[in-house]
Design an enzyme around this catalytic site. Structure first.
Site, PDB file in Angstrom:
ATOM      1  N   TYR A 158       0.846  -1.195   0.000  1.00  0.00           N
ATOM      2  CA  TYR A 158       0.000   0.000   0.000  1.00  0.00           C
ATOM      3  C   TYR A 158       0.872   1.231   0.000  1.00  0.00           C
ATOM      4  O   TYR A 158       1.923   1.242   0.625  1.00  0.00           O
ATOM      5  CB  TYR A 158      -0.886   0.001   1.253  1.00  0.00           C
ATOM      6  CG  TYR A 158      -1.618   1.300   1.462  1.00  0.00           C
ATOM      7  CD1 TYR A 158      -2.796   1.546   0.775  1.00  0.00           C
ATOM      8  CD2 TYR A 158      -1.115   2.294   2.295  1.00  0.00           C
ATOM      9  CE1 TYR A 158      -3.458   2.752   0.928  1.00  0.00           C
ATOM     10  CE2 TYR A 158      -1.771   3.497   2.447  1.00  0.00           C
ATOM     11  CZ  TYR A 158      -2.952   3.734   1.766  1.00  0.00           C
ATOM     12  OH  TYR A 158      -3.602   4.920   1.904  1.00  0.00           O
ATOM     13  N   TRP A 160       1.508   5.617  -1.600  1.00  0.00           N
ATOM     14  CA  TRP A 160       1.330   6.694  -2.575  1.00  0.00           C
ATOM     15  C   TRP A 160       2.423   6.718  -3.631  1.00  0.00           C
ATOM     16  O   TRP A 160       3.018   7.740  -3.896  1.00  0.00           O
ATOM     17  CB  TRP A 160       1.279   8.026  -1.849  1.00  0.00           C
ATOM     18  CG  TRP A 160      -0.109   8.441  -1.521  1.00  0.00           C
ATOM     19  CD1 TRP A 160      -0.940   7.843  -0.622  1.00  0.00           C
ATOM     20  CD2 TRP A 160      -0.827   9.542  -2.082  1.00  0.00           C
ATOM     21  NE1 TRP A 160      -2.131   8.516  -0.591  1.00  0.00           N
ATOM     22  CE2 TRP A 160      -2.090   9.566  -1.461  1.00  0.00           C
ATOM     23  CE3 TRP A 160      -0.515  10.515  -3.029  1.00  0.00           C
ATOM     24  CZ2 TRP A 160      -3.052  10.521  -1.776  1.00  0.00           C
ATOM     25  CZ3 TRP A 160      -1.475  11.460  -3.324  1.00  0.00           C
ATOM     26  CH2 TRP A 160      -2.730  11.453  -2.705  1.00  0.00           C
TER      27      TRP A 160
HETATM   28  N1  LIG Z   1       0.123   8.781  12.554  1.00  0.00           N
HETATM   29  C1  LIG Z   1      -0.384   8.831  11.321  1.00  0.00           C
HETATM   30  N2  LIG Z   1      -0.023   7.897  10.414  1.00  0.00           N
HETATM   31  C2  LIG Z   1      -0.540   7.944   9.171  1.00  0.00           C
HETATM   32  C3  LIG Z   1      -1.459   8.950   8.799  1.00  0.00           C
HETATM   33  C4  LIG Z   1      -1.822   9.926   9.777  1.00  0.00           C
HETATM   34  O1  LIG Z   1      -2.645  10.832   9.518  1.00  0.00           O
HETATM   35  N3  LIG Z   1      -1.246   9.835  11.024  1.00  0.00           N
HETATM   36  N4  LIG Z   1      -1.971   8.966   7.530  1.00  0.00           N
HETATM   37  C5  LIG Z   1      -2.045   7.709   6.813  1.00  0.00           C
HETATM   38  C6  LIG Z   1      -2.394   7.910   5.406  1.00  0.00           C
HETATM   39  S1  LIG Z   1      -3.886   8.698   5.094  1.00  0.00           S
HETATM   40  C7  LIG Z   1      -1.648   7.431   4.384  1.00  0.00           C
HETATM   41  S2  LIG Z   1      -2.278   7.567   2.781  1.00  0.00           S
HETATM   42  C8  LIG Z   1      -0.371   6.753   4.623  1.00  0.00           C
HETATM   43  C9  LIG Z   1       0.684   7.075   3.549  1.00  0.00           C
HETATM   44  O2  LIG Z   1       1.666   6.133   3.542  1.00  0.00           O
HETATM   45  P1  LIG Z   1       2.578   5.872   2.242  1.00  0.00           P
HETATM   46  O3  LIG Z   1       1.780   6.103   1.014  1.00  0.00           O
HETATM   47  O4  LIG Z   1       3.198   4.546   2.423  1.00  0.00           O
HETATM   48  O5  LIG Z   1       3.642   7.044   2.384  1.00  0.00           O
HETATM   49  P2  LIG Z   1       4.608   7.695   1.320  1.00  0.00           P
HETATM   50  O6  LIG Z   1       5.623   8.435   2.089  1.00  0.00           O
HETATM   51  O7  LIG Z   1       3.829   8.467   0.313  1.00  0.00           O
HETATM   52  O8  LIG Z   1       5.300   6.432   0.655  1.00  0.00           O
HETATM   53  C10 LIG Z   1       5.388   6.224  -0.703  1.00  0.00           C
HETATM   54  C11 LIG Z   1       6.701   5.514  -0.995  1.00  0.00           C
HETATM   55  O9  LIG Z   1       6.686   5.104  -2.367  1.00  0.00           O
HETATM   56  C12 LIG Z   1       7.901   5.486  -2.988  1.00  0.00           C
HETATM   57  N5  LIG Z   1       7.597   5.709  -4.417  1.00  0.00           N
HETATM   58  C13 LIG Z   1       7.051   6.794  -4.982  1.00  0.00           C
HETATM   59  N6  LIG Z   1       6.898   6.619  -6.298  1.00  0.00           N
HETATM   60  C14 LIG Z   1       7.345   5.382  -6.582  1.00  0.00           C
HETATM   61  C15 LIG Z   1       7.445   4.641  -7.793  1.00  0.00           C
HETATM   62  O10 LIG Z   1       7.079   5.091  -8.873  1.00  0.00           O
HETATM   63  N7  LIG Z   1       7.975   3.384  -7.694  1.00  0.00           N
HETATM   64  C16 LIG Z   1       8.404   2.858  -6.514  1.00  0.00           C
HETATM   65  N8  LIG Z   1       8.897   1.628  -6.527  1.00  0.00           N
HETATM   66  N9  LIG Z   1       8.330   3.551  -5.355  1.00  0.00           N
HETATM   67  C17 LIG Z   1       7.799   4.794  -5.388  1.00  0.00           C
HETATM   68  C18 LIG Z   1       8.348   6.737  -2.252  1.00  0.00           C
HETATM   69  O11 LIG Z   1       9.736   6.947  -2.390  1.00  0.00           O
HETATM   70  C19 LIG Z   1       7.909   6.408  -0.816  1.00  0.00           C
HETATM   71  O12 LIG Z   1       8.908   5.744  -0.105  1.00  0.00           O
HETATM   72  O13 LIG Z   1       0.133   7.101   5.923  1.00  0.00           O
HETATM   73  C20 LIG Z   1      -0.800   6.834   6.958  1.00  0.00           C
HETATM   74  N10 LIG Z   1      -0.152   6.987   8.248  1.00  0.00           N
HETATM   75  N1  LIG Z   2       0.541  18.605   2.184  1.00  0.00           N
HETATM   76  C1  LIG Z   2      -0.007  17.377   2.214  1.00  0.00           C
HETATM   77  N2  LIG Z   2      -1.234  17.179   1.695  1.00  0.00           N
HETATM   78  C2  LIG Z   2      -1.795  15.941   1.755  1.00  0.00           C
HETATM   79  C3  LIG Z   2      -1.110  14.828   2.295  1.00  0.00           C
HETATM   80  C4  LIG Z   2       0.196  15.061   2.830  1.00  0.00           C
HETATM   81  O1  LIG Z   2       0.852  14.140   3.338  1.00  0.00           O
HETATM   82  N3  LIG Z   2       0.703  16.337   2.780  1.00  0.00           N
HETATM   83  N4  LIG Z   2      -1.695  13.591   2.313  1.00  0.00           N
HETATM   84  C5  LIG Z   2      -2.868  13.335   1.473  1.00  0.00           C
HETATM   85  C6  LIG Z   2      -3.610  12.160   1.974  1.00  0.00           C
HETATM   86  S1  LIG Z   2      -3.023  10.606   1.597  1.00  0.00           S
HETATM   87  C7  LIG Z   2      -4.740  12.258   2.693  1.00  0.00           C
HETATM   88  S2  LIG Z   2      -5.528  10.840   3.239  1.00  0.00           S
HETATM   89  C8  LIG Z   2      -5.329  13.573   3.042  1.00  0.00           C
HETATM   90  C9  LIG Z   2      -5.649  13.638   4.530  1.00  0.00           C
HETATM   91  O2  LIG Z   2      -6.569  14.620   4.798  1.00  0.00           O
HETATM   92  P1  LIG Z   2      -7.033  14.846   6.318  1.00  0.00           P
HETATM   93  O3  LIG Z   2      -7.151  13.561   7.024  1.00  0.00           O
HETATM   94  O4  LIG Z   2      -8.241  15.708   6.296  1.00  0.00           O
HETATM   95  O5  LIG Z   2      -5.774  15.674   6.856  1.00  0.00           O
HETATM   96  P2  LIG Z   2      -5.118  15.861   8.303  1.00  0.00           P
HETATM   97  O6  LIG Z   2      -4.090  16.905   8.138  1.00  0.00           O
HETATM   98  O7  LIG Z   2      -4.668  14.582   8.882  1.00  0.00           O
HETATM   99  O8  LIG Z   2      -6.287  16.407   9.212  1.00  0.00           O
HETATM  100  C10 LIG Z   2      -7.046  17.549   8.871  1.00  0.00           C
HETATM  101  C11 LIG Z   2      -7.233  18.461  10.055  1.00  0.00           C
HETATM  102  O9  LIG Z   2      -7.868  17.774  11.112  1.00  0.00           O
HETATM  103  C12 LIG Z   2      -7.382  18.279  12.346  1.00  0.00           C
HETATM  104  N5  LIG Z   2      -7.700  17.329  13.428  1.00  0.00           N
HETATM  105  C13 LIG Z   2      -6.946  16.326  13.931  1.00  0.00           C
HETATM  106  N6  LIG Z   2      -7.613  15.685  14.921  1.00  0.00           N
HETATM  107  C14 LIG Z   2      -8.814  16.298  15.038  1.00  0.00           C
HETATM  108  C15 LIG Z   2      -9.958  16.101  15.880  1.00  0.00           C
HETATM  109  O10 LIG Z   2     -10.009  15.205  16.724  1.00  0.00           O
HETATM  110  N7  LIG Z   2     -11.017  16.938  15.693  1.00  0.00           N
HETATM  111  C16 LIG Z   2     -11.011  17.940  14.765  1.00  0.00           C
HETATM  112  N8  LIG Z   2     -12.093  18.707  14.642  1.00  0.00           N
HETATM  113  N9  LIG Z   2      -9.944  18.153  13.977  1.00  0.00           N
HETATM  114  C17 LIG Z   2      -8.866  17.336  14.110  1.00  0.00           C
HETATM  115  C18 LIG Z   2      -5.911  18.473  12.088  1.00  0.00           C
HETATM  116  O11 LIG Z   2      -5.374  19.402  13.001  1.00  0.00           O
HETATM  117  C19 LIG Z   2      -5.923  18.982  10.639  1.00  0.00           C
HETATM  118  O12 LIG Z   2      -5.932  20.384  10.595  1.00  0.00           O
HETATM  119  O13 LIG Z   2      -4.411  14.635   2.756  1.00  0.00           O
HETATM  120  C20 LIG Z   2      -3.782  14.540   1.463  1.00  0.00           C
HETATM  121  N10 LIG Z   2      -3.040  15.766   1.251  1.00  0.00           N
HETATM  122 MO   LIG Z   3      -4.145   9.013   2.799  1.00  0.00          MO
END
Ligand SMILES: Nc1nc2c(c(=O)[nH]1)N[C@H]1C(S)=C(S)[C@@H](COP(=O)(O)OP(=O)(O)OC[C@H]3O[C@@H](n4cnc5c(=O)[nH]c(N)nc54)[C@H](O)[C@@H]3O)O[C@H]1N2
Ligand SMILES: Nc1nc2c(c(=O)[nH]1)N[C@H]1C(S)=C(S)[C@@H](COP(=O)(O)OP(=O)(O)OC[C@H]3O[C@@H](n4cnc5c(=O)[nH]c(N)nc54)[C@H](O)[C@@H]3O)O[C@H]1N2
Ligand SMILES: [Mo]
Length: 827
Positions: A158, A160
């Site tokens: 899994y 991005w």
């Molecule tokens: N505590 C906490 N943990 C979270 C979250 C949170 O809100 N709080 N958010 C969660 C969410 S919503 C998400 S989506 C996940 C994200 O988790 P990931 O999607 O696993 O995070 P990325 O850092 O985007 O990792 C992508 C990896 O793919 C590699 N990559 C990019 N392009 C390519 C390619 O073309 N080929 C290959 N082979 N590799 C590539 C990059 O170098 C990178 O190491 O994290 C989750 N974890």
């Molecule tokens: N720059 C940037 N943009 C991204 C990503 C990234 O890694 N970097 N990741 C992408 C991905 S994979 C995803 S899934 C989306 C995630 O999108 P979201 O899940 O919406 O993003 P977050 O920043 O985790 O949280 C949004 C807001 O919720 C607030 N928050 C946290 N806990 C609580 C709570 O208990 N109550 C309330 N009311 N607010 C709370 C945080 O302070 C933050 O301002 O973003 C995408 N966009």
């Molecule tokens: Mo995500």
């Protein structure tokens, strides 16, 4: 070997120092919007000599090439708000953390699978040839798939991966596995699995996907917009397709239109300041209670839209009983009850109820409130509240769970959406998969439960399954050693794998904890095709190769093709197609659809490829699209695909499941850890929201760090009162800790965060001080050493990352240096 590889990193940074100007251009500070937009008109003309148009999650850009080297870039001139992290897309190619060669962990190479698994993460790798590495991978896949069974291979990889329709290594992995007998896969995601679990019962679809009521509709009609756990300024900076950051233009329009805004968030966001909005600093994890308190006022003061509830919803009576104290918990959900939990005063809760119904109101939710224990309850409570307000399907009214991503309020062009030409296919069964061998697909965030409990039963969305007994994993395009929770527990569980294969271009912690590491090419090193605007489909871009792969990197497609050859399925895997053939296929499919529908005129492929970009008009009629308008207008003819055709405030299907952790209507359930807990294990709540200047862990290994790092570590924002009580000042190194783990970070003392809450954004590369220590210190600031690894409920089994208490102290010990950005030695 490419000439550029002999350049030192220092020389590279000098060569690209013009990027710091770019780095400053896209600031997200309140004034930044105006500046970036003003700069738009003055942007340089398209595509000069030696420049190649391509793109990334951070936006479309022109790459500058000199002597076969990628030396700089500038954003596409029509990007409304260039992302300053774009600079890292160039830097990542040559960074010190680039994976340059195939590498194998020494003990694994010398002694075979499963050898000395405790030494994973220790950095003792041996450089091997591609031949050797591919033989090892193919040999292991064969051994396990054939001798053991497909249930022993976990290919639920899994993450991005990069933008691009053909560069989808997860589809490639699935295809290869399916052609050779199958594997265990994963379902849903870390982003919104709780929402995806519950919404199909409530509105009959995921809801937070695809077009939403357009911003134009909001700008023209909305009087009040409420951003609830949603930070559209920050999270719209990136896209899955190439973002054009149109959202920022709409924010400017919203501001001009004088729309009143309220932000409900533990953090006072830049977007809140930009709009001059009211900040309600809710206690984290209590948003369901806040919504219920507002619903109670709507009910008892008869403010709710009884017609909408009658015509368009099912099961309101049971929910009303619950609000009134006649439900399963016999507790009345008065504003005072909600105030005690949320620390939002009861009079504010009453006022919100009145404000929502007295004017055209758009309720906007992000996804953080469902990335919590019992996370299914939030989207359900949110939609129930919106239904009571009764503006669903009206211009600029109702609810939206997706304005924070991909500029989803953008209107769409008539161009067909591009789609991958390759499919994962279906499993070619070589061995039957008996029920006792366990599930073929697990909920993605339950990976560690699976590793710890082979054969153990678990429940998911009304069904019972067994965890399979996996022995190998192949990870590509993701970084589990960043994204998964409770790192120390995970580190132990990972030892269950006899073989771990990671294919990436960066030495992430996942690569460091692997046995076989394969160097992938970045998008700059291969051709691809992608849209600008996931929703707007504003353009198609020929993502042309900027440079040849550096060092020994190969494209994911080449790597998988070579493996397919070794596994005897080369012809089936490639269908005889090159990467360019697949790009042509993607385009041909779009052109066929466009021609048949006469929607847009697309030139022949060669003309498109030569031009590099085709832009599309946005039809006027698409600008004011309103989601759920047809349902509202005629809920019988245009019923929703739910059991009753209506918005289900109560679900009989969920009632049948009988889950106490997911009752049949939106309910307040105390999370496992929160600030209102009677006996709190730790005094502060950890908000590990998404990083402002990265996409997760991506580009962490680049100069982008210079924009935000504090004391050479991940920044940790702490309220001045909490800091003062602990003798912490901005710039100090602090230690965050709880019973699960500990990490260092650089303190940022601020009153833009609610007292009692600290922010450590997810995605800092994990940098353990001592891999032999079960609770070792992460020297850099990986939030997931602290977070718990528990499912939201039996319904969705999603991550509960935001349910986390910690403490923080000033770090006074001998300061260990951060070492995660240097690649392991190439012995
Ligand atoms: N505590 C906490 N943990 C979270 C979250 C949170 O809100 N709080 N958010 C969660 C969410 S919503 C998400 S989506 C996940 C994200 O988790 P990931 O999607 O696993 O995070 P990325 O850092 O985007 O990792 C992508 C990896 O793919 C590699 N990559 C990019 N392009 C390519 C390619 O073309 N080929 C290959 N082979 N590799 C590539 C990059 O170098 C990178 O190491 O994290 C989750 N974890
Ligand atoms: N720059 C940037 N943009 C991204 C990503 C990234 O890694 N970097 N990741 C992408 C991905 S994979 C995803 S899934 C989306 C995630 O999108 P979201 O899940 O919406 O993003 P977050 O920043 O985790 O949280 C949004 C807001 O919720 C607030 N928050 C946290 N806990 C609580 C709570 O208990 N109550 C309330 N009311 N607010 C709370 C945080 O302070 C933050 O301002 O973003 C995408 N966009
Ligand atoms: Mo995500």
């Amino acid at each position: 070997m490419d000439a550029s590889t002999t350049l030192s990193r220092r020389r590279f940074l000098t060569a690209t120092s013009s990027l710091s100007a770019l780095a400053l251009a896209g600031t997200v500070l309140p004034g930044g919007i105006g500046r970036a937009l003003a700069a738009d008109g003055a942007a340089a003309a398209a595509g000069g000599a030696g420049e190649i148009l391509t793109g990334s999650h951070w936006g479309a850009f022109y790459a500058k090439v000199e002597g076969g080297r990628f030396v700089g870039l500038r954003p596409w001139e029509k990007d409304y708000h260039p992302n300053k992290a774009l600079a890292g897309v160039q830097d990542v190619v040559y960074s010190s953390s680039r994976i340059r060669y195939p590498m194998v962990r020494r003990a694994y190479l010398e002694k075979g699978p499963a050898a000395e698994r405790d030494s994973r993460g220790g950095g003792d790798f041996v450089r091997v040839s591609w031949e050797k590495a591919l033989d090892l991978v193919a040999g292991e896949l064969k051994r396990l798939q054939e001798q053991d069974g497909p249930w022993s291979v976990y290919a639920g990889s899994y993450g991005w991966r990069s933008s691009g329709e053909i560069g989808n290594p997860q589809i490639m992995l699935t295809r290869l596995m399916n052609l050779t007998g199958g594997a265990v896969y994963s379902s849903s995601n870390y982003s919104k699995a709780a929402l995806e679990g519950i919404m199909p019962y409530v509105v009959g679809s995921i809801d937070a996907a695809g077009p939403q009521t357009t911003y134009q509709s909001v700008v023209e009609n909305t009087k009040l917009i409420v951003f609830w756990g949603s930070d559209p300024f920050k999270t719209n900076q990136i896209g899955f397709a190439l973002p054009d950051h149109e959202e920022y233009k709409w924010f400017e329009d919203m501001k001009k239109a004088g729309i009143k805004a309220i932000f409900i968030d533990p953090i006072n966001l830049d977007a809140c300041k930009y709009l001059g909005a009211e900040w309600l600093a809710v206690r984290p994890g209590t948003d369901v209670a806040l919504a219920l308190g507002i619903c109670h006022v709507l009910l008892t003061e008869k403010l709710y839209d009884a017609d909408f509830i009658e015509n368009c919803t099912f099961g309101f009576d049971k929910f009303a009983d619950y609000l009134a104290g006649k439900g399963w918990d016999k507790v009345e959900k008065t504003p005072e009850w909600a105030a005690a939990l949320t620390e939002i005063p009861a009079d504010v809760i009453r006022r919100l109820a009145h404000q929502f119904v007295e004017q055209r109101t758009m309720l906007v939710s992000g996804w953080s409130c469902q990335r919590q224990h019992h996370g299914e309850q939030w989207p359900w409570a949110f939609v129930t509240l919106a239904a009571m307000v009764g503006q669903v399907g009206l211009p600029g009214g109702g609810f939206c769970q997706n304005y924070h991503l991909y500029s989803q309020g953008s209107p769409s062009s008539a161009a067909p959406a591009l789609a991958p030409s390759m499919s994962g296919g279906t499993r070619k069964e070589r061995k039957p998969w008996p029920a006792e061998k366990g599930a073929k697909v697990i909920p993605v965030a339950r990976i560690v439960d699976m590793l710890e409990g082979p054969g153990k039963p678990y429940e998911h969305n009304g069904a019972k399954h067994l965890y399979p007994d996996v022995k190998l994993t192949y990870w590509v395009g993701g970084n589990p050693f960043h994204h998964h929770q409770d790192r120390n527990r995970m580190r132990q569980a990972w030892k269950k794998f006899e073989t771990v294969i990671v294919q990436d271009f960066q030495w992430t912690a996942s690569a460091r904890f692997a046995d076989i590491v394969l160097p992938a090419a970045t998008t700059a090193e291969r051709d691809d095709i992608e849209m600008i605007g996931t929703i707007s489909k504003r353009a198609y871009v020929a993502m042309k190769k900027v440079i040849e792969p550096v060092f020994e990197a190969k494209s994911d497609y080449e790597i998988f093709s070579l493996l397919a050859d070794r596994l005897g399925v080369a012809r089936e895997f490639t269908d005889g197609k090159s990467e360019m053939d697949m790009i042509r296929d993607v385009y041909a499919t779009a052109k066929k659809t466009a021609d048949a529908k006469k929607s847009v005129a697309l030139p022949e492929f060669d003309e498109f490829w030569q031009k590099g970009i085709i832009e599309f008009e946005i039809p006027e009629k698409n600008r004011r699209w309103v989601k759920y308008a047809d349902f509202r207008e005629d809920p019988v003819m245009n019923m929703l695909p739910t059991a009753t055709g209506k918005i289900e405030i109560y679900s009989k299907a969920i009632e049948k499941m009988g889950y106490d952790d997911c009752p049949p209507h939106a309910s307040w359930l105390e999370p496992a850890e929160w600030l209102g807990q009677k006996e709190k294990p730790y005094p502060l709540h950890l908000n590990s929201n998404h990083p402002t200047h990265r996409m997760h862990s991506q580009l962490n290994g680049t100069k982008v760090r210079e924009i935000y790092e504090v004391a050479g570590r991940e920044p940790c924002m702490i309220n001045s009162k909490d800091a003062e009580a602990r003798g912490i000042k901005s710039g100090d190194v602090v230690r965050l800790f709880n019973g699960r783990g500990q990490c260092l970070a650089g303190a940022v003392v601020s009153d833009d965060i609610r007292p009692g809450v600290v922010q450590l954004q997810e995605g800092a590369w994990y940098d353990p001080a001592d891999i032999t220590d079960a609770k070792t210190l992460c020297k850099h600031g990986d939030a997931n050493v602290l977070t718990p690894d528990i499912g939201t409920s039996r319904l969705a089994q999603a991550t509960s990352a935001h349910t986390c208490l910690v403490d923080v102290e000033k770090f006074t010990g001998a300061l260990p240096s951060v070492t995660v950005f240097d690649a392991p030695a190439e012995a």
